[in-house]
Design a protein around this motif. Structure first.
Motif, PDB file in Angstrom:
ATOM      1  N   CYS A  38       0.835  -1.214   0.000  1.00 53.08           N
ATOM      2  CA  CYS A  38       0.000   0.000   0.000  1.00 53.08           C
ATOM      3  C   CYS A  38       0.862   1.254   0.000  1.00 53.08           C
ATOM      4  O   CYS A  38       0.567   2.232  -0.707  1.00 53.08           O
ATOM      5  N   LEU A  39       1.949   1.239   0.775  1.00 58.50           N
ATOM      6  CA  LEU A  39       2.832   2.406   0.828  1.00 58.50           C
ATOM      7  C   LEU A  39       3.549   2.631  -0.499  1.00 58.50           C
ATOM      8  O   LEU A  39       3.780   3.774  -0.900  1.00 58.50           O
ATOM      9  N   ILE A  40       3.902   1.546  -1.187  1.00 60.53           N
ATOM     10  CA  ILE A  40       4.555   1.688  -2.491  1.00 60.53           C
ATOM     11  C   ILE A  40       3.614   2.330  -3.499  1.00 60.53           C
ATOM     12  O   ILE A  40       3.986   3.248  -4.240  1.00 60.53           O
ATOM     13  N   LEU A  41       2.377   1.855  -3.544  1.00 62.60           N
ATOM     14  CA  LEU A  41       1.392   2.445  -4.450  1.00 62.60           C
ATOM     15  C   LEU A  41       1.119   3.908  -4.084  1.00 62.60           C
ATOM     16  O   LEU A  41       0.998   4.778  -4.964  1.00 62.60           O
ATOM     17  N   LEU A  42       1.038   4.191  -2.786  1.00 65.07           N
ATOM     18  CA  LEU A  42       0.836   5.565  -2.346  1.00 65.07           C
ATOM     19  C   LEU A  42       2.024   6.439  -2.734  1.00 65.07           C
ATOM     20  O   LEU A  42       1.861   7.580  -3.190  1.00 65.07           O
ATOM     21  N   GLY A  43       3.247   5.883  -2.580  1.00 60.44           N
ATOM     22  CA  GLY A  43       4.444   6.627  -2.949  1.00 60.44           C
ATOM     23  C   GLY A  43       4.498   6.924  -4.433  1.00 60.44           C
ATOM     24  O   GLY A  43       4.925   8.014  -4.853  1.00 60.44           O
ATOM     25  N   ALA A  77      -2.460   5.611 -16.877  1.00 63.22           N
ATOM     26  CA  ALA A  77      -1.470   5.023 -17.778  1.00 63.22           C
ATOM     27  C   ALA A  77      -0.294   4.442 -17.003  1.00 63.22           C
ATOM     28  O   ALA A  77       0.385   3.511 -17.467  1.00 63.22           O
ATOM     29  N   PHE A  78      -0.050   4.984 -15.790  1.00 66.78           N
ATOM     30  CA  PHE A  78       1.054   4.488 -14.974  1.00 66.78           C
ATOM     31  C   PHE A  78       0.642   3.335 -14.061  1.00 66.78           C
ATOM     32  O   PHE A  78       1.500   2.703 -13.430  1.00 66.78           O
ATOM     33  N   ALA A  79      -0.656   3.065 -13.960  1.00 66.52           N
ATOM     34  CA  ALA A  79      -1.133   2.057 -13.010  1.00 66.52           C
ATOM     35  C   ALA A  79      -0.479   0.685 -13.203  1.00 66.52           C
ATOM     36  O   ALA A  79      -0.016   0.075 -12.228  1.00 66.52           O
ATOM     37  N   PRO A  80      -0.398   0.135 -14.451  1.00 64.20           N
ATOM     38  CA  PRO A  80       0.251  -1.177 -14.599  1.00 64.20           C
ATOM     39  C   PRO A  80       1.694  -1.182 -14.123  1.00 64.20           C
ATOM     40  O   PRO A  80       2.158  -2.161 -13.529  1.00 64.20           O
ATOM     41  N   PHE A  81       2.406  -0.072 -14.373  1.00 64.91           N
ATOM     42  CA  PHE A  81       3.805  -0.014 -13.959  1.00 64.91           C
ATOM     43  C   PHE A  81       3.927   0.135 -12.446  1.00 64.91           C
ATOM     44  O   PHE A  81       4.871  -0.366 -11.839  1.00 64.91           O
ATOM     45  N   ALA A  82       2.970   0.812 -11.837  1.00 62.89           N
ATOM     46  CA  ALA A  82       2.985   0.941 -10.382  1.00 62.89           C
ATOM     47  C   ALA A  82       2.787  -0.423  -9.720  1.00 62.89           C
ATOM     48  O   ALA A  82       3.476  -0.768  -8.745  1.00 62.89           O
ATOM     49  N   PHE A  83       1.855  -1.225 -10.258  1.00 63.44           N
ATOM     50  CA  PHE A  83       1.637  -2.564  -9.698  1.00 63.44           C
ATOM     51  C   PHE A  83       2.842  -3.475  -9.971  1.00 63.44           C
ATOM     52  O   PHE A  83       3.204  -4.308  -9.132  1.00 63.44           O
TER      53      PHE A  83
END
Length: 502
Positions: A38-43, A77-83
């Protein structure tokens, strides 16, 4: 690449007692991984906001220039890369032991793993992004912001957690209960350090010593629980989390027995050593207020590392099946045509923690091979519990070829799919062999056996049994995914050459 004699039946074997308490992935470790995700996605979302949404004041506006309308990229557009980054970092954290850190590890210990892993993950993500969509404009600065924001959130979270944990320890909550064995010299210093530093998370239960009267007033306030011989009794209650062995040098001859008691009870232990007297060669060193504490290295193949290794095994097996399956069908037909008997040979082997399983191979010997084993005992060329003959008369014509190039082991991919075996690990032993093990040999049974391993790539049948066991123990204590890949690559030329195979 196991080359032991085939047998249709094998006797059962008694094993030494296994630890009554097995270590598993702590629920807190799984929870921390979820919080980290969760913190990584938030970051990453924070990094996007810093790059695309915020209006930076001078002089920062010269570094972070306003994004032009045609170059604007939505957060979706960045969502796949964030996951993807989240998955990369969680795997790296797990492999580098972030979720198995000692209770006394400080913020800097956590930060070194977090920052290093995040830097590596961001670098990999940059490559993936610009290879995946090279024609679209993605701001490189967002990845720099992500490195800073994610690292800050994760390290800050660890600082809060460590502070809260030590606050609880100081108030006597959730401490590890410690038993000290010995009441002279360093033994007293250990007890005094434990009592003087409650923020380390240890609670001194008492000590064991053969002297009933304290040596001086310094030890009056420490509780004597009995003589050293009562260690086994003290551990049976299950309320001791850590044993610190602090014997005087004239009693170091008792260390092997005390270490065995701790290991068989499944209780963690540390040794306060006279470094000139000890001869342990696989040690893990810590300290308590400058006092060295030595324990045996833990097996690295546990927890998240087991998940990573199992994933690698399944992926490699599924990739190999399209080639191995038709080859296996052809070899099965050849084995049946070459000599009477079934194509597949089934044999009972001993797997992880002494659990038996059925191992599958292509038959390479005549069907009455086991009945003829006794008459060939004098020709055995292997040492230890193994039975191997270089030119075994029981071998069939096709079987000799299959063994030379390890083709007889292709059916063991079924064992890998079932989880009985791995691509890389110690050679699976038969119950007959395990029955002849010395105590230290059993440590090789703490991990899943493998199709190939260190001993196979370093000499196969040409190295001694004890050396094979030492290599297996080294593997269990130092495993990494890179080590598995290196062993697999080194196996290819060894198999092609046929060196040491019989």
């Amino acid at each position: 690449m196991n080359k032991s004699t085939e047998a249709t039946t094998t006797p059962s074997v008694a094993h030494p007692p296994l630890p009554i308490r097995r270590r598993r992935i702590a629920p807190s470790g799984v929870l921390m991984a979820m919080v980290d995700a969760c913190l990584i996605l938030l970051g990453f979302a924070l990094a996007y906001w810093m790059r695309y949404r915020i209006d930076w004041p001078p002089p920062f506006d010269q570094l972070v220039r306003e994004v032009q309308a045609q170059n604007f990229v939505p957060l979706s557009a960045f969502a796949p890369f964030a996951f993807l980054l989240t998955a990369l970092l969680i795997v790296q954290f797990a492999m580098r032991g972030l979720y198995r850190m000692p209770r006394t590890a400080g913020v800097l210990d956590h930060a070194s793993i977090i920052v290093g892993s995040t830097t590596t993950g961001i670098a990999i993500l940059i490559v993936v992004v610009f290879l995946y969509k090279p024609s679209e404009f993605y701001s490189r600065l967002i990845f720099a912001f992500a490195l800073v924001s994610i690292s800050t959130l994760l390290v800050g979270g660890r600082a809060v957690l460590i502070g809260l944990r030590r606050w609880r320890w100081v108030r006597g909550i959730d401490r590890e209960r410690v038993l000290v064995v010995g009441n002279t010299g360093l033994g007293r210093e250990v007890m005094e350090s434990l009592v003087a530093q409650p923020d380390l998370g240890y609670a001194l239960v008492g000590f064991l010593d053969d002297r009933e009267t304290p040596l001086n007033r310094r030890t009056v306030h420490f509780r004597r629980l009995g003589p050293i011989s009562d260690l086994d009794v003290c551990l049976r209650g299950g309320d001791i989390d850590l044993v610190i062995l602090a014997l005087p040098f004239w009693e170091h001859h008792r260390l092997p027995e005390l270490v065995d008691i701790c290991r068989y009870a499944g209780v963690e232990f540390r040794v306060v050593p006279d470094l000139y007297q000890l001869s342990f060669d696989r040690i893990d060193i810590g300290n308590l207020s400058g006092i060295p504490l030595i324990g045996l290295k833990e097996v690295s193949l546990r927890g998240w590392n087991l998940v990573v290794k199992r994933t690698m095994d399944l992926a490699l097996t599924l990739l190999a099946l399209p080639i191995v399956f038709p080859l296996g069908v052809m070899l099965a037909i050849i084995v049946r045509l070459d000599s009477p008997g079934p194509a597949i040979f089934r044999q009972r082997r001993i797997g992880r923690d002494g659990r038996p399983f059925i191992c599958y191979k292509f038959r390479t010997m005549v069907v009455d091979a086991e009945e003829r084993k006794a008459e060939l005992a004098a020709l055995n060329e292997a040492d230890g519990p193994l039975f191997k003959i270089r030119n075994d008369p029981r071998m069939t014509r096709v079987g000799r070829f299959l063994r030379r190039y390890s083709l007889d082991e292709l059916p063991q991919l079924w064992n890998i799919l079932r989880g009985d075996m791995s691509w890389v690990g110690p050679r699976p032993a038969t119950p007959e062999e395990v029955a002849q093990y010395e105590d230290w040999h059993y440590r090789r049974l703490t991990v899943v056996p493998g199709l190939t391993g260190l001993s196979q790539v370093l000499g196969r049948s040409d190295i001694s049994f004890d050396e094979t066991v030492r290599l297996d123990i080294f593997y269990t204590e130092n495993w990494t995914p890179g080590m598995d890949l290196r062993i697999l690559l080194q196996t290819i030329p060894v198999v092609i050459s046929g060196r040491g195979a019989y």
